[in-house]
Scaffold this motif. Structure first.
Motif, PDB file in Angstrom:
ATOM      1  N   LYS A 111       0.859  -1.180   0.000  1.00 40.60           N
ATOM      2  CA  LYS A 111       0.000   0.000   0.000  1.00 40.60           C
ATOM      3  C   LYS A 111       0.897   1.232   0.000  1.00 40.60           C
ATOM      4  N   TYR A 112       0.626   2.130  -0.922  1.00 41.84           N
ATOM      5  CA  TYR A 112       1.432   3.339  -1.051  1.00 41.84           C
ATOM      6  C   TYR A 112       0.791   4.505  -0.313  1.00 41.84           C
ATOM      7  N   MET A 113       1.611   5.495  -0.033  1.00 38.48           N
ATOM      8  CA  MET A 113       1.143   6.681   0.675  1.00 38.48           C
ATOM      9  C   MET A 113       0.075   7.428  -0.121  1.00 38.48           C
ATOM     10  N   ASN A 114       0.073   7.303  -1.442  1.00 38.11           N
ATOM     11  CA  ASN A 114      -0.946   7.953  -2.272  1.00 38.11           C
ATOM     12  C   ASN A 114      -2.154   7.056  -2.505  1.00 38.11           C
ATOM     13  N   ASN A 115      -2.243   5.975  -1.713  1.00 41.69           N
ATOM     14  CA  ASN A 115      -3.376   5.047  -1.682  1.00 41.69           C
ATOM     15  C   ASN A 115      -3.417   4.061  -2.850  1.00 41.69           C
ATOM     16  N   VAL A 116      -2.372   3.987  -3.658  1.00 40.82           N
ATOM     17  CA  VAL A 116      -2.276   2.940  -4.680  1.00 40.82           C
ATOM     18  C   VAL A 116      -1.977   1.605  -3.987  1.00 40.82           C
ATOM     19  N   VAL A 117      -2.637   0.558  -4.431  1.00 44.05           N
ATOM     20  CA  VAL A 117      -2.401  -0.786  -3.895  1.00 44.05           C
ATOM     21  C   VAL A 117      -1.766  -1.640  -4.995  1.00 44.05           C
ATOM     22  N   VAL A 118      -0.656  -2.315  -4.665  1.00 43.63           N
ATOM     23  CA  VAL A 118       0.084  -3.131  -5.625  1.00 43.63           C
ATOM     24  C   VAL A 118       0.066  -4.590  -5.200  1.00 43.63           C
ATOM     25  N   ASN A 119      -0.258  -5.464  -6.125  1.00 42.75           N
ATOM     26  CA  ASN A 119      -0.080  -6.904  -5.942  1.00 42.75           C
ATOM     27  C   ASN A 119       1.142  -7.334  -6.738  1.00 42.75           C
ATOM     28  N   TYR A 120       2.144  -7.885  -6.052  1.00 40.86           N
ATOM     29  CA  TYR A 120       3.434  -8.216  -6.671  1.00 40.86           C
ATOM     30  C   TYR A 120       3.760  -9.683  -6.422  1.00 40.86           C
ATOM     31  N   SER A 121       4.368 -10.322  -7.402  1.00 40.50           N
ATOM     32  CA  SER A 121       4.857 -11.687  -7.195  1.00 40.50           C
ATOM     33  C   SER A 121       6.173 -11.890  -7.934  1.00 40.50           C
ATOM     34  N   LEU A 122       6.990 -12.788  -7.388  1.00 38.62           N
ATOM     35  CA  LEU A 122       8.247 -13.183  -8.018  1.00 38.62           C
ATOM     36  C   LEU A 122       8.330 -14.700  -8.005  1.00 38.62           C
ATOM     37  N   THR A 123       8.490 -15.291  -9.185  1.00 38.61           N
ATOM     38  CA  THR A 123       8.649 -16.735  -9.336  1.00 38.61           C
ATOM     39  C   THR A 123      10.052 -17.014  -9.838  1.00 38.61           C
ATOM     40  N   THR A 124      10.718 -18.024  -9.295  1.00 32.03           N
ATOM     41  CA  THR A 124      12.124 -18.280  -9.617  1.00 32.03           C
ATOM     42  C   THR A 124      12.342 -19.555 -10.425  1.00 32.03           C
ATOM     43  N   TYR A 125      11.275 -20.235 -10.818  1.00 31.73           N
ATOM     44  CA  TYR A 125      11.436 -21.478 -11.587  1.00 31.73           C
ATOM     45  C   TYR A 125      10.400 -21.539 -12.702  1.00 31.73           C
ATOM     46  N   SER A 126      10.247 -20.418 -13.396  1.00 33.30           N
ATOM     47  CA  SER A 126       9.313 -20.338 -14.507  1.00 33.30           C
ATOM     48  C   SER A 126       9.930 -20.969 -15.762  1.00 33.30           C
ATOM     49  N   PRO A 127       9.108 -21.489 -16.675  1.00 34.52           N
ATOM     50  CA  PRO A 127       9.642 -21.992 -17.952  1.00 34.52           C
ATOM     51  C   PRO A 127      10.258 -20.891 -18.802  1.00 34.52           C
ATOM     52  N   PHE A 128       9.853 -19.645 -18.566  1.00 38.55           N
ATOM     53  CA  PHE A 128      10.386 -18.530 -19.343  1.00 38.55           C
ATOM     54  C   PHE A 128      10.729 -17.380 -18.406  1.00 38.55           C
ATOM     55  N   GLU A 129      11.537 -16.451 -18.920  1.00 41.39           N
ATOM     56  CA  GLU A 129      11.920 -15.261 -18.171  1.00 41.39           C
ATOM     57  C   GLU A 129      11.241 -14.052 -18.771  1.00 41.39           C
ATOM     58  N   GLY A 130      10.523 -13.309 -17.948  1.00 44.86           N
ATOM     59  CA  GLY A 130       9.845 -12.124 -18.430  1.00 44.86           C
ATOM     60  C   GLY A 130       9.038 -11.483 -17.324  1.00 44.86           C
ATOM     61  N   TRP A 131       8.247 -10.484 -17.686  1.00 53.81           N
ATOM     62  CA  TRP A 131       7.422  -9.812 -16.688  1.00 53.81           C
ATOM     63  C   TRP A 131       6.218  -9.177 -17.341  1.00 53.81           C
ATOM     64  N   ARG A 132       5.207  -8.922 -16.512  1.00 57.33           N
ATOM     65  CA  ARG A 132       4.024  -8.226 -16.979  1.00 57.33           C
ATOM     66  C   ARG A 132       3.491  -7.336 -15.868  1.00 57.33           C
ATOM     67  N   ILE A 133       2.924  -6.203 -16.271  1.00 60.91           N
ATOM     68  CA  ILE A 133       2.381  -5.266 -15.305  1.00 60.91           C
ATOM     69  C   ILE A 133       1.126  -4.632 -15.873  1.00 60.91           C
ATOM     70  N   ALA A 134       0.178  -4.316 -15.001  1.00 59.27           N
ATOM     71  CA  ALA A 134      -1.039  -3.619 -15.397  1.00 59.27           C
ATOM     72  C   ALA A 134      -1.319  -2.528 -14.377  1.00 59.27           C
ATOM     73  N   PHE A 135      -1.519  -1.312 -14.870  1.00 56.13           N
ATOM     74  CA  PHE A 135      -1.886  -0.172 -14.033  1.00 56.13           C
ATOM     75  C   PHE A 135      -3.362   0.136 -14.275  1.00 56.13           C
ATOM     76  N   ASN A 136      -4.156   0.106 -13.215  1.00 55.39           N
ATOM     77  CA  ASN A 136      -5.553   0.491 -13.309  1.00 55.39           C
ATOM     78  C   ASN A 136      -5.707   1.930 -12.838  1.00 55.39           C
ATOM     79  N   GLY A 137      -6.427   2.730 -13.616  1.00 53.77           N
ATOM     80  CA  GLY A 137      -6.598   4.131 -13.272  1.00 53.77           C
ATOM     81  C   GLY A 137      -8.035   4.587 -13.402  1.00 53.77           C
ATOM     82  N   THR A 138      -8.295   5.806 -13.003  1.00 59.24           N
ATOM     83  CA  THR A 138      -9.650   6.346 -13.040  1.00 59.24           C
ATOM     84  C   THR A 138     -10.148   6.589 -14.455  1.00 59.24           C
ATOM     85  N   LYS A 139      -9.240   6.582 -15.437  1.00 58.63           N
ATOM     86  CA  LYS A 139      -9.637   6.794 -16.822  1.00 58.63           C
ATOM     87  C   LYS A 139      -9.306   5.619 -17.734  1.00 58.63           C
TER      88      LYS A 139
END
Length: 467
Positions: free
Chosen positions: A312-340
């Motif tokens: 939880k951030y001071m500006n009230n943003v909430v983040v769900n984060y995960s780290l996996t260390t034995y995935s078949p592939f290496e990469g990342w994905r992120i999604a930002f939800n906003g009021t617009k």
């Protein structure tokens, strides 16, 4: 940029540090005709290459290494030859600084010792550039905070991911209000069975050395979040466990070279085919006993291999984060939800793009500094009640997505140029990123949420402070 122009900048202009445009007087002013004097402590892969040989080759007219320091004299000699420098080598850091009198100390040692050299370097009158993570626990972090305040010297933290054009485009889209006010984020990072496994055969597998991957690796990711969201973290709750590597296997060996299970272990790594690792590590094991090809099933491994955190951030943003260390592939994905609307970004998800390289080759290409071939990667913006749009971002794969070379350029070529994205990182940035990981580790251990404000005397702010 011409060499004489770059030298002029280094002589007369202030350096970006601590996330703002404060001068670093050692090489910002008063050099005259002499070069910037650099001392390096920690002669592993990253130190001797990116913060070593790369600087020697790029900036021969502007800087010089005046000392190398490591606890292993064999690695020291290898580093001197590999970096193609003729400076003295030391096993005593204080002696090196006293004798070589560097303007800048670069720290690339084991994570748990960063604070020792940062604090000592500042105390002895040097500016300091530290590899991430800043350090591994809140007590050491506070020591660094106190030292920078006391000794009036500056600290830079080497957050290269900020400088990747792809990550910068995400920052730009958020800052421009493309999706209004960001309210929540989903961020997931996947380490594959090549790169991810490597942490468990190195010293990083011991929490007393690296603070767990929530500190060593995730500091990159948490720093990106802090920077993207332009706010400090407030509270962290996390889960984590070790359920794949370490003791979770029916067989194990001492280390790969002598393991009787070579033919049946999917994680067998033949270090003898890696000449650099042989010369830097294997040939110098006799000096300190460090084994580079340890068994990923070692019972001494005590870090997590799966991690999930809610921030939880001071500006009230909430983040769900995960780290996996034995995935078949290496990469990342992120999604930002906003009021617009929503922004989605990802890299190296194999079924989202045409990837014709193996996972090992992909990692090697990212770590390389030699391939500048451009590719175009999409960022998706989707506004409410409208069709989505695809923004194609030009970037390089080499050097952590082009971040490595841009960080060098900012520090050593044109520090006077104001960066509209505030990518330069200093003490507060380094602290806030590791404090999320430290809080996550403490939350896993206690089963309770942890307040960032309880860890050091840095007061979290609604808007990220540049100081």
């Amino acid at each position: 940029m011409m060499e004489d122009s770059r030298r002029a900048f280094l002589k007369s202009m202030s350096i970006l540090a601590a996330g703002t445009f404060l001068p670093l007087p050692s090489w910002g002013f008063g050099l005259g005709d002499r070069k910037l004097k650099i001392a390096l402590v920690g002669t592993g892969i990253r130190g001797t290459s990116y913060w070593g040989r790369e600087l020697v080759e790029k900036y021969p007219d502007d800087l010089e290494f005046v000392g190398l320091c490591d606890i292993n004299p064999g690695r020291l000699e290898y580093a001197r030859q590999y970096m193609q420098v003729d400076c003295p080598t030391y096993t005593d850091f204080g002696k090196m600084v006293n004798k070589s009198k560097p303007d800048l100390v670069i720290v690339t040692t084991v994570d748990s010792t960063h604070h020792e050299f940062i604090v000592k370097g500042l105390e002895m009158g040097c500016d300091v550039l530290s590899e991430k993570p800043l350090t591994t626990d809140e007590q050491k972090c506070q020591e660094i905070i106190n030292a920078e305040r006391k000794y009036d010297k500056k600290l830079i933290v080497g957050f290269n991911y900020r400088w990747s054009p792809y990550n910068t485009k995400v920052k730009e889209l958020i800052s421009e209000g493309t999706i209004g006010k960001v309210t929540s984020v989903d961020f997931h990072w996947y380490l594959n069975t090549y790169h991810g496994a490597s942490y468990f055969r190195r010293w990083h597998g011991l929490r007393e050395k690296g603070g767990t991957l929530l500190v060593h690796k995730s500091t990159h990711h948490f720093d990106l979040l802090n920077w993207w969201l332009d706010s400090d973290p407030e509270e962290v709750f996390a889960y984590g466990d070790l359920e794949f590597y370490g003791h979770n296997h029916p067989f194990r060996g001492d280390f790969c070279r002598v393991c009787p299970h070579k033919s049946e272990c999917d994680f067998y790594w033949d270090i003898t085919k890696d000449r650099r690792s042989m010369d830097l590590y294997v040939k110098n094991e006799e000096h300190d006993g460090y084994i580079r090809d340890n068994c990923v099933w070692g019972k001494e491994i005590n870090i997590y291999d799966k991690m999930s955190a809610q921030i939880k951030y001071m500006n009230n943003v909430v983040v769900n984060y995960s780290l996996t260390t034995y995935s078949p592939f290496e990469g990342w994905r992120i999604a930002f939800n906003g009021t617009k609307g929503r922004i989605e970004a990802s890299l190296d998800i194999p079924y989202n793009q045409n990837v014709n390289m193996s996972q090992e080759e992909l990692h090697a290409a990212e770590m390389s500094q030699e391939n500048d071939e451009l590719s175009y990667e999409p960022v998706i913006t989707h506004k409410l009640w409208e069709d989505f749009e695809t923004v194609e971002v030009p970037m390089e794969r080499a050097g952590h997505g082009g971040g490595d070379k841009r960080l060098h350029e900012q520090v050593f070529e044109h520090p006077e140029q104001k960066d509209r994205y505030d990518r330069a990182a200093g003490l507060r940035d380094g602290a806030m990123s590791i404090l999320i990981g430290i809080a996550a580790r403490k939350s896993i251990e206690s089963g309770k949420p942890v307040q960032i404000a309880d860890l050091t005397d840095l007061e979290p702010q609604v808007k990220r402070i540049l100081e």
